[in-house]
Design a protein around this motif. Structure first.
Motif, PDB file in Angstrom:
ATOM      1  N   LEU A 162       0.845  -1.178   0.000  1.00  0.00           N
ATOM      2  CA  LEU A 162       0.000   0.000   0.000  1.00  0.00           C
ATOM      3  C   LEU A 162       0.888   1.238   0.000  1.00  0.00           C
ATOM      4  O   LEU A 162       1.846   1.315   0.769  1.00  0.00           O
ATOM      5  N   PRO A 163       0.597   2.172  -0.842  1.00  0.00           N
ATOM      6  CA  PRO A 163       1.426   3.371  -0.866  1.00  0.00           C
ATOM      7  C   PRO A 163       1.229   4.170   0.414  1.00  0.00           C
ATOM      8  O   PRO A 163       0.141   4.232   0.967  1.00  0.00           O
ATOM      9  N   THR A 164       2.323   4.728   0.893  1.00  0.00           N
ATOM     10  CA  THR A 164       2.229   5.535   2.101  1.00  0.00           C
ATOM     11  C   THR A 164       1.528   6.850   1.806  1.00  0.00           C
ATOM     12  O   THR A 164       0.832   7.387   2.636  1.00  0.00           O
ATOM     13  N   GLU A 165       1.718   7.361   0.619  1.00  0.00           N
ATOM     14  CA  GLU A 165       1.029   8.564   0.196  1.00  0.00           C
ATOM     15  C   GLU A 165       0.207   8.250  -1.036  1.00  0.00           C
ATOM     16  O   GLU A 165       0.660   7.543  -1.932  1.00  0.00           O
ATOM     17  N   LEU A 166      -0.970   8.760  -1.080  1.00  0.00           N
ATOM     18  CA  LEU A 166      -1.803   8.543  -2.257  1.00  0.00           C
ATOM     19  C   LEU A 166      -1.344   9.499  -3.339  1.00  0.00           C
ATOM     20  O   LEU A 166      -1.178  10.695  -3.119  1.00  0.00           O
ATOM     21  N   GLU A 167      -1.138   8.957  -4.499  1.00  0.00           N
ATOM     22  CA  GLU A 167      -0.654   9.760  -5.609  1.00  0.00           C
ATOM     23  C   GLU A 167      -1.679   9.729  -6.728  1.00  0.00           C
ATOM     24  O   GLU A 167      -2.414   8.755  -6.884  1.00  0.00           O
ATOM     25  N   PRO A 168      -1.720  10.765  -7.527  1.00  0.00           N
ATOM     26  CA  PRO A 168      -2.619  10.740  -8.686  1.00  0.00           C
ATOM     27  C   PRO A 168      -2.213   9.623  -9.645  1.00  0.00           C
ATOM     28  O   PRO A 168      -1.037   9.333  -9.828  1.00  0.00           O
ATOM     29  N   ARG A 169      -3.223   8.961 -10.236  1.00  0.00           N
ATOM     30  CA  ARG A 169      -2.944   7.877 -11.175  1.00  0.00           C
ATOM     31  C   ARG A 169      -4.020   7.878 -12.257  1.00  0.00           C
ATOM     32  O   ARG A 169      -5.070   8.482 -12.100  1.00  0.00           O
ATOM     33  N   VAL A 170      -3.728   7.174 -13.332  1.00  0.00           N
ATOM     34  CA  VAL A 170      -4.665   7.088 -14.440  1.00  0.00           C
ATOM     35  C   VAL A 170      -5.373   5.746 -14.360  1.00  0.00           C
ATOM     36  O   VAL A 170      -4.741   4.691 -14.327  1.00  0.00           O
ATOM     37  N   VAL A 171      -6.710   5.768 -14.299  1.00  0.00           N
ATOM     38  CA  VAL A 171      -7.523   4.563 -14.238  1.00  0.00           C
ATOM     39  C   VAL A 171      -8.540   4.656 -15.365  1.00  0.00           C
ATOM     40  O   VAL A 171      -9.325   5.605 -15.426  1.00  0.00           O
ATOM     41  N   GLU A 172      -8.515   3.667 -16.260  1.00  0.00           N
ATOM     42  CA  GLU A 172      -9.416   3.598 -17.400  1.00  0.00           C
ATOM     43  C   GLU A 172      -9.404   4.888 -18.202  1.00  0.00           C
ATOM     44  O   GLU A 172     -10.438   5.406 -18.607  1.00  0.00           O
ATOM     45  N   GLY A 173      -8.241   5.437 -18.399  1.00  0.00           N
ATOM     46  CA  GLY A 173      -8.098   6.638 -19.209  1.00  0.00           C
ATOM     47  C   GLY A 173      -8.481   7.923 -18.506  1.00  0.00           C
ATOM     48  O   GLY A 173      -8.487   8.983 -19.114  1.00  0.00           O
TER      49      GLY A 173
END
Length: 159
Positions: free
Chosen positions: A68-79
Motif C-alpha cells: 500500500l502506498p504511504t502517500e496517495l498519488e494521482p494515477r490514471v484509471v481507465e483513461g
C-alpha cells in the motif's frame, strides 16, 4: 386546506424524495460493484498464460503481496486521471451534508437538555452568581473602609 392535509402532503413529498434517493444510491452501488469486480491485469507481473499448468500432485501456493502506498498519488484509471482527495476534503464531504449537520445540531441540543447537563449548567451559574456577589460585597466593604478614617492604632494605650 387543514393542517392535517398539509402534513400529509409534506410527508408524501418527503417519501417520494427518499425513494428517489434510495434508487439513485442503489444504481450507483451496482455501477461501482461491476467496475470493481472486473479483473484487472497487473502490468508489473509477467503473463502466466505461457507457463505450464502444475500437475495434480503438486500444490502451488502463490502469495500476492500488495504494497500500500504511504502517500496517495494521482494515477490514471481507465483513461481518467484520479486524484485522491485531501483529508480536509474528505471531512468536508462527510460533515458538510445537511443531514449530518442537522444530526450534529440535534445531538448537541439533546445533550444540552439532558438532566445531567442542566444540573451542571445550573451549578455553574449558581457558582458564578455567588462569586460575583462576593466580589460586590468585598468592593462595598473596601469602599466603606476607604471613606471612614481609621483611628490611630495607639489610642487604646491611653494618654
Amino acid at each position: 386546506m387543514s393542517t392535517e392535509v398539509w402534513i400529509l402532503a409534506a410527508t408524501a413529498v418527503l417519501a417520494v424524495v427518499a425513494i428517489c434517493a434510495a434508487v439513485i444510491a442503489v444504481r450507483a452501488v451496482r455501477r461501482v460493484g461491476t467496475i470493481a469486480t472486473q479483473p484487472v491485469e497487473d502490468p508489473a507481473t509477467p503473463a502466466t498464460r505461457d507457463a505450464p499448468a502444475p500437475s495434480a500432485d503438486v500444490i502451488v501456493h502463490e502469495a500476492v503481496v500488495t504494497s500500500l502506498p504511504t502517500e496517495l498519488e494521482p494515477r490514471v484509471v481507465e483513461g481518467r486521471l484520479v486524484v485522491p482527495p485531501t483529508q480536509h476534503q474528505v471531512v468536508q464531504a462527510a460533515l458538510g451534508r445537511p443531514g449530518v449537520r442537522l444530526s450534529i445540531a440535534l445531538h448537541g441540543v439533546t445533550y444540552a437538555l439532558r438532566a445531567e447537563s442542566r444540573d451542571r449548567i445550573t451549578a455553574l451559574m449558581r457558582r458564578e452568581f455567588r462569586r460575583r456577589r462576593r466580589e460586590r460585597l468585598q468592593a462595598g466593604r473596601r469602599a466603606v473602609r476607604s471613606t471612614r478614617p481609621t483611628p490611630p492604632s495607639d489610642q487604646w494605650l491611653g494618654s
